[in-house]
Enzyme design. Structure first.
Site, PDB file in Angstrom:
ATOM      1  CG  ASP A 217       9.250   2.256  11.914  1.00 56.52           C
ATOM      2  OD1 ASP A 217       9.498   2.844  10.841  1.00 56.52           O
ATOM      3  OD2 ASP A 217       8.453   1.308  12.006  1.00 56.52           O
TER       4      ASP A 217
ATOM      5  CG  ASP B  20       1.570   4.275   4.372  1.00 53.07           C
ATOM      6  OD1 ASP B  20       0.443   3.977   4.781  1.00 53.07           O
ATOM      7  OD2 ASP B  20       2.494   3.432   4.235  1.00 53.07           O
TER       8      ASP B  20
ATOM      9  CG  ASP C 150      -0.180  -0.187   2.523  1.00 49.52           C
ATOM     10  OD1 ASP C 150       0.974   0.289   2.642  1.00 49.52           O
ATOM     11  OD2 ASP C 150      -0.724  -0.826   3.436  1.00 49.52           O
TER      12      ASP C 150
END
Ligand code: ATP
Ligand code: MG
Length: 442
Positions: free
Chosen positions: A135, A61, A59
């Site tokens: 992250d 983002d 996907d």
């Protein structure tokens, strides 16, 4: 995570391989709409990372300077989700694009629990503060829709080239902020075939217990990403190596630690089969996955309840299922729509032992037959004693012509109450044994 020392690197369009044709139409539409409304808009995260690594992203983002309410105003179909941090889900045809507003820098005003976990997080910021809240360095690469360049604040391009997964900032602090990053480290490293940077990996074993603080519903999502994946087997190994697995599936971990070769083979085989199905884009279900993961503990308990407490099979099966599921739910919230069929898969296993006329037809017509049969095949593949011949029989039974039953039991035992255990031993493969003494075949 002091961002002031770090020089953002901008890689112009002609020096990186990402082209617009690789980005989904919905994502492009969202990016351009935000840009045209005067906001900054970037594709970020797994989409950029996977394209640069030569993989097909799952996907895309989007990160933007627009606030969630502003995003909502720009798109006809948009839902704001998330409690800790609002995310806009923008629907574009069949696609859902996740749009997040730049996050602000972590400050002392962020509410934390006693382990360092961030509890509330709704401060907005800039592209730069957003980058340092991500992250891993390779997840903090931003594709700028204005000029199609890539912005790299954290050395992500270099790490991509070296094949290294590295947390941004001080690893222990970042893992305490959100312990789920430990799971993401294993998953993303395996997905890309990367090494986890030694400094990132080092604190994980001591911090693994922090997974206990994570809400079971969130862990359910993460566990599915780990195991309903092409890298399911490597993910299991990675999680065990870091001591993470015991905090997710303690019963399964115990069975694996007990060095039970059949249990280990079954769990591995289930994951290998899942991975193969995912690779072939065939459907996979959490019900089957959890049925397999918990089967060794369940089967052992069924046997134990019968042997030690003299329970009849069906009572032992029900109690063992309830216990296993209740214990698992403490860590991972398995929704009812999966735990119910999972129990059914287990409950149908002993019925494969009944190979007499009408019962065979009834089982073949059972709505859960296919899943239960696949589970029987799995047990056979794992070398569970007694299942090989049974699986072959049921494979043949589905071809339309029923194979002969293995032997005709005495008709009088058809309705005999299932209680005397000794008779079964004397009579060999007697009727009662065939009606499900034990979890499956045992
Ligand atoms: P994939 O979509 O392939 O599972 P992903 O990295 O895109 O991988 P998402 O959950 O879609 O994972 O998250 C999108 C991005 O949001 C990440 O790339 C990362 O930049 C950021 N992100 C996600 N989870 C975290 C987290 N726990 N801590 C910090 N940043 C995160
Ligand atoms: Mg993603």
């Amino acid at each position: 995570m002091d961002s002031t020392h770090i020089q953002a690197l901008r890689i112009p369009r002609d020096q990186h391989p990402i082209s617009r044709s690789q980005i989904s139409p919905g994502t492009l539409k969202v990016l351009y709409t935000l840009k045209d409304a005067g906001f900054e808009a970037y594709m970020v995260g797994g989409g950029v990372r996977d394209l640069l690594a030569g993989l097909k992203p799952k996907d895309f983002d989007v990160a933007t300077s627009a606030r969630p309410e502003e995003v909502k105003r720009l798109f006809r179909s948009c839902r704001l989700v998330g409690r800790r941090f609002l995310i806009a889900h923008v629907r574009m045809g069949s696609e859902i694009v996740e749009v997040t507003t730049f996050r602000g820098a972590i400050t002392d005003s962020h509410e934390r629990d006693e382990t360092g976990r961030i509890l509330s997080d709704n401060v907005y910021g800039t592209l730069e503060t957003d980058a340092f809240r991500r992250d891993f360095s390779i997840n903090a690469l931003y594709y700028d829709i204005r000029d199609y360049s890539i912005v790299d604040f954290a050395g992500g391009m270099e790490d991509l080239k070296r094949g290294v997964l590295r947390l941004i900032g001080e690893p222990e602090l970042r893992l305490r902020e959100d312990p789920v990053r430990m799971l993401r480290a294993v998953r993303i490293a395996n997905k890309l075939g990367f090494q986890i940077d030694p400094a990132t990996a080092a604190p994980i074993p001591q911090l693994a217990y922090l997974l206990r603080e994570i809400p079971p519903a969130r862990l359910f999502d993460e566990v599915l990403k780990l195991f309903l994946s092409r890298e399911a087997v490597a993910n299991l190994e990675g999680l065990r190596r870091f001591g993470l697995f015991a905090h997710l599936l303690p019963l399964t971990d115990e069975a694996l630690e007990a060095d039970d070769p059949t249990a280990a083979a079954l769990v591995r085989q289930a994951l290998a089969n899942t991975a193969e199905r995912v690779a072939k884009e065939q459907p996979v279900t959490p019900a089957f996955l959890f049925a397999a993961m918990l089967w060794p503990a369940y089967a052992k308990r069924v046997e134990q309840l019968q042997r030690e407490q003299g329970h009849v099979p069906v009572v032992a099966q029900n109690q063992a299922a309830e216990e296993a599921i209740a214990a698992q739910q403490l860590r991972i919230a398995i929704p009812k729509r999966f735990s119910v069929p999972m129990r059914e898969i287990w409950a149908l296993q002993p019925r494969f032992l009944n190979r007499q006329g009408a019962r065979v037809k009834r089982l073949l017509a059972h709505p859960r037959f296919r899943a239960a049969y696949d589970f029987l095949l799995l047990r056979a593949q794992a070398g569970e004693p007694g299942t090989g011949e049974l699986a072959a029989w049921w494979t043949q039974a589905q071809s339309g012509q029923l194979p002969p039953p293995p032997e005709a039991p005495p008709a009088t035992q058809e309705t005999a109450p299932p209680k005397k255990r000794r008779r079964r031993r004397r009579g060999g493969r007697g009727r009662r044994r065939e009606s499900g003494d034990g979890p499956g075949v045992s």
